[in-house]
Write a protein that holds these residues in place. Structure first.
Motif, PDB file in Angstrom:
ATOM      1  N   ALA A  88       0.806  -1.259   0.090  1.00  0.00           N
ATOM      2  CA  ALA A  88      -0.005  -0.125   0.011  1.00  0.00           C
ATOM      3  C   ALA A  88       0.897   1.271  -0.193  1.00  0.00           C
ATOM      4  O   ALA A  88       2.014   1.245   0.352  1.00  0.00           O
ATOM      5  CB  ALA A  88      -0.902   0.106   1.065  1.00  0.00           C
ATOM      6  N   ASP A  89       0.398   2.220  -0.518  1.00  0.00           N
ATOM      7  CA  ASP A  89       0.946   3.560  -0.726  1.00  0.00           C
ATOM      8  C   ASP A  89       1.019   4.382   0.690  1.00  0.00           C
ATOM      9  O   ASP A  89       2.104   4.819   1.176  1.00  0.00           O
ATOM     10  CB  ASP A  89       0.352   4.591  -1.734  1.00  0.00           C
ATOM     11  CG  ASP A  89       0.469   3.906  -3.237  1.00  0.00           C
ATOM     12  OD1 ASP A  89       1.491   3.169  -3.277  1.00  0.00           O
ATOM     13  OD2 ASP A  89      -0.472   4.204  -3.992  1.00  0.00           O
ATOM     14  N   HIS A 131       8.282   1.942  -0.302  1.00  0.00           N
ATOM     15  CA  HIS A 131       7.737   3.173  -0.966  1.00  0.00           C
ATOM     16  C   HIS A 131       6.715   3.416   0.184  1.00  0.00           C
ATOM     17  O   HIS A 131       6.056   4.614  -0.129  1.00  0.00           O
ATOM     18  CB  HIS A 131       7.251   3.166  -2.409  1.00  0.00           C
ATOM     19  CG  HIS A 131       5.855   2.483  -2.272  1.00  0.00           C
ATOM     20  ND1 HIS A 131       5.813   1.217  -2.565  1.00  0.00           N
ATOM     21  CD2 HIS A 131       4.886   2.853  -2.359  1.00  0.00           C
ATOM     22  CE1 HIS A 131       4.531   0.638  -2.493  1.00  0.00           C
ATOM     23  NE2 HIS A 131       3.884   1.667  -2.401  1.00  0.00           N
ATOM     24  N   THR A 132       6.218   2.814   1.015  1.00  0.00           N
ATOM     25  CA  THR A 132       5.247   3.119   1.642  1.00  0.00           C
ATOM     26  C   THR A 132       5.449   3.955   2.905  1.00  0.00           C
ATOM     27  O   THR A 132       6.295   4.065   3.714  1.00  0.00           O
ATOM     28  CB  THR A 132       4.587   1.769   2.468  1.00  0.00           C
ATOM     29  OG1 THR A 132       4.612   0.564   1.674  1.00  0.00           O
ATOM     30  CG2 THR A 132       3.337   2.164   3.428  1.00  0.00           C
ATOM     31  N   LEU A 133       4.344   4.940   2.948  1.00  0.00           N
ATOM     32  CA  LEU A 133       4.299   6.059   4.151  1.00  0.00           C
ATOM     33  C   LEU A 133       3.472   5.491   5.112  1.00  0.00           C
ATOM     34  O   LEU A 133       2.413   5.080   4.786  1.00  0.00           O
ATOM     35  CB  LEU A 133       3.993   7.515   3.345  1.00  0.00           C
ATOM     36  CG  LEU A 133       3.679   8.452   4.377  1.00  0.00           C
ATOM     37  CD1 LEU A 133       5.173   8.995   5.024  1.00  0.00           C
ATOM     38  CD2 LEU A 133       3.046   9.725   3.563  1.00  0.00           C
ATOM     39  N   VAL A 142       4.879  15.117   2.375  1.00  0.00           N
ATOM     40  CA  VAL A 142       4.078  16.009   3.272  1.00  0.00           C
ATOM     41  C   VAL A 142       3.015  16.480   2.323  1.00  0.00           C
ATOM     42  O   VAL A 142       1.707  16.422   2.338  1.00  0.00           O
ATOM     43  CB  VAL A 142       4.556  17.091   4.059  1.00  0.00           C
ATOM     44  CG1 VAL A 142       3.648  18.366   4.331  1.00  0.00           C
ATOM     45  CG2 VAL A 142       5.497  16.556   5.075  1.00  0.00           C
ATOM     46  N   HIS A 143       3.311  16.907   1.129  1.00  0.00           N
ATOM     47  CA  HIS A 143       2.657  17.394   0.201  1.00  0.00           C
ATOM     48  C   HIS A 143       1.702  16.176  -0.612  1.00  0.00           C
ATOM     49  O   HIS A 143       0.452  16.487  -0.859  1.00  0.00           O
ATOM     50  CB  HIS A 143       3.464  17.885  -1.269  1.00  0.00           C
ATOM     51  CG  HIS A 143       2.689  18.310  -2.327  1.00  0.00           C
ATOM     52  ND1 HIS A 143       1.962  19.480  -2.316  1.00  0.00           N
ATOM     53  CD2 HIS A 143       2.427  17.732  -3.651  1.00  0.00           C
ATOM     54  CE1 HIS A 143       1.127  19.640  -3.635  1.00  0.00           C
ATOM     55  NE2 HIS A 143       1.596  18.500  -4.426  1.00  0.00           N
ATOM     56  N   ALA A 144       2.251  15.037  -0.627  1.00  0.00           N
ATOM     57  CA  ALA A 144       1.288  14.054  -1.033  1.00  0.00           C
ATOM     58  C   ALA A 144       0.149  13.677  -0.205  1.00  0.00           C
ATOM     59  O   ALA A 144      -1.211  13.352  -0.735  1.00  0.00           O
ATOM     60  CB  ALA A 144       2.118  12.613  -1.028  1.00  0.00           C
ATOM     61  N   SER A 157      -7.016  16.715   0.709  1.00  0.00           N
ATOM     62  CA  SER A 157      -7.770  17.938   0.374  1.00  0.00           C
ATOM     63  C   SER A 157      -8.913  17.509  -0.673  1.00  0.00           C
ATOM     64  O   SER A 157      -9.185  16.545  -1.388  1.00  0.00           O
ATOM     65  CB  SER A 157      -6.844  18.743  -0.712  1.00  0.00           C
ATOM     66  OG  SER A 157      -5.679  19.127  -0.101  1.00  0.00           O
ATOM     67  N   GLY A 158     -10.149  18.054  -0.268  1.00  0.00           N
ATOM     68  CA  GLY A 158     -11.286  18.031  -1.193  1.00  0.00           C
ATOM     69  C   GLY A 158     -12.056  16.921  -0.227  1.00  0.00           C
ATOM     70  O   GLY A 158     -13.109  16.361  -0.736  1.00  0.00           O
ATOM     71  N   THR A 159     -11.644  16.403   0.909  1.00  0.00           N
ATOM     72  CA  THR A 159     -12.442  15.233   1.866  1.00  0.00           C
ATOM     73  C   THR A 159     -12.948  16.216   2.681  1.00  0.00           C
ATOM     74  O   THR A 159     -12.606  17.248   3.052  1.00  0.00           O
ATOM     75  CB  THR A 159     -11.544  14.210   2.173  1.00  0.00           C
ATOM     76  OG1 THR A 159     -10.680  14.833   3.258  1.00  0.00           O
ATOM     77  CG2 THR A 159     -10.860  13.586   0.870  1.00  0.00           C
TER      78      THR A 159
END
Length: 306
Positions: free
Chosen positions: A67-68, A93-95, A157-159, A165-167
């Motif tokens: 998962a991302d 790659h998972t955050l 942080v931007h990701a 955003s939009g939720t």
């Protein structure tokens, strides 16, 4: 960096907030992690949040591998048993964010999977379980605070900002996330624990000078330990260290746990503070009393004392 596949461990107070917010986002896949009977139950029944039933896409940890983004939203007492599942899910790659109460969940998880995966965070939400339903007031919920420990606006942080955003998920990017986590920790200890021992609503903190005194002394001990760590939490007006509009009869998580005869998070609250105080040479007598008082209440609930 894009966060398109989201794995969530823990569908309680914090997890429900992400389920309600991210379920409306059509361009991401949200997976709730569960095994065995719990997986079957979630798959069949979904979850009810603020009167609305949400269908859940339930996966095992193995099925969610790679998962991302992984959101760890379990109770602190369940964190250790979740570490194998976390390890299964996390790819290079998972955050990972773990907006749990307390000050050390990032370190606990990071020790298992590597701190390079961890983005520090915490939640400001007052919720309660009523039967099989999770309820919270979106209007007064401050939501997720997150950020890098150096305050930089990095790609990850931007990701996360782009994902939210939009939720309906409220979020705040912190310039000093470790300090803000300690502000929240002080708030939890000073407001969760006294009302749990006395068995009273939030309004008692303004109604009783005695309860307010206990609350202030507990917070003073948190501030003293934080100061030894080089973290200043003296600013009483910091948003991370204050509650939003709370009803006078509100019962916070520790008292809710005692009401339901569940184990509390006192080990993570006063227990952890006592341990750190001993390591740093800071006396914590009010937290020591609070720790043992709540432990007695847990024993009483379990029928060990009468």
């Amino acid at each position: 960096m894009e966060l398109k596949t989201i794995a969530l461990i823990g569908a309680g107070a914090i997890g429900s907030y992400f389920i309600a917010g991210l379920s409306e986002k059509s361009d991401v896949d949200l997976w709730v992690i569960a095994e065995g009977e719990r997986k079957e139950r979630f798959s069949e029944n979904g979850i009810v949040i603020n009167g609305k039933r949400y269908a859940l896409n339930v996966k095992t940890a193995q099925e969610a591998a790679g998962a991302d983004l992984l959101i760890v939203a379990v109770k602190y007492g369940s964190l250790q048993e979740c570490l194998p599942s976390i390890e299964q899910i996390v790819a290079p790659h998972t955050l990972v964010i773990s907006p749990l109460n307390g000050v050390d969940s990032e370190a606990v998880i990071g020790e298992r999977i590597g701190m390079e995966h961890m983005l520090y965070s915490f939640m400001k939400i007052a919720s309660q379980r009523v039967g099989n339903e999770i309820k919270y007031n979106p209007a007064v919920t401050l939501g997720l605070f997150f950020g890098e420990t150096n305050g930089e606006r990095t790609e990850r942080v931007h990701a996360l900002e782009t994902l939210l955003s939009g939720t309906n998920i409220r979020f705040h990017i912190s310039r000093n996330i470790e300090q803000d986590i300690w502000y929240k920790y002080a708030l939890n200890i000073s407001k969760n624990i006294p009302q749990a021992i006395i068995n009273c609503g939030f309004g008692a903190y303004t109604d009783s000078v005695h309860l307010a005194y206990i609350s202030d002394r507990l917070r003073d001990e948190v501030a003293a330990v934080a100061a030894k760590k080089g973290i200043d939490i003296k600013n009483e007006n910091n948003p991370a260290g204050n509650n939003t509009a709370i009803a006078p009869d509100s019962r916070f998580s520790t008292l809710q746990d005692l009401d339901a005869k569940r184990p509390t998070e006192i080990d993570m609250f006063s227990g952890t503070l006592i341990r750190m105080g001993k390591e740093l040479g800071v006396e914590t007598p009010f937290n020591e009393f609070a720790y043992h008082a709540v432990k007695c209440l847990e024993e009483k609930n379990a029928g060990k004392i009468h």
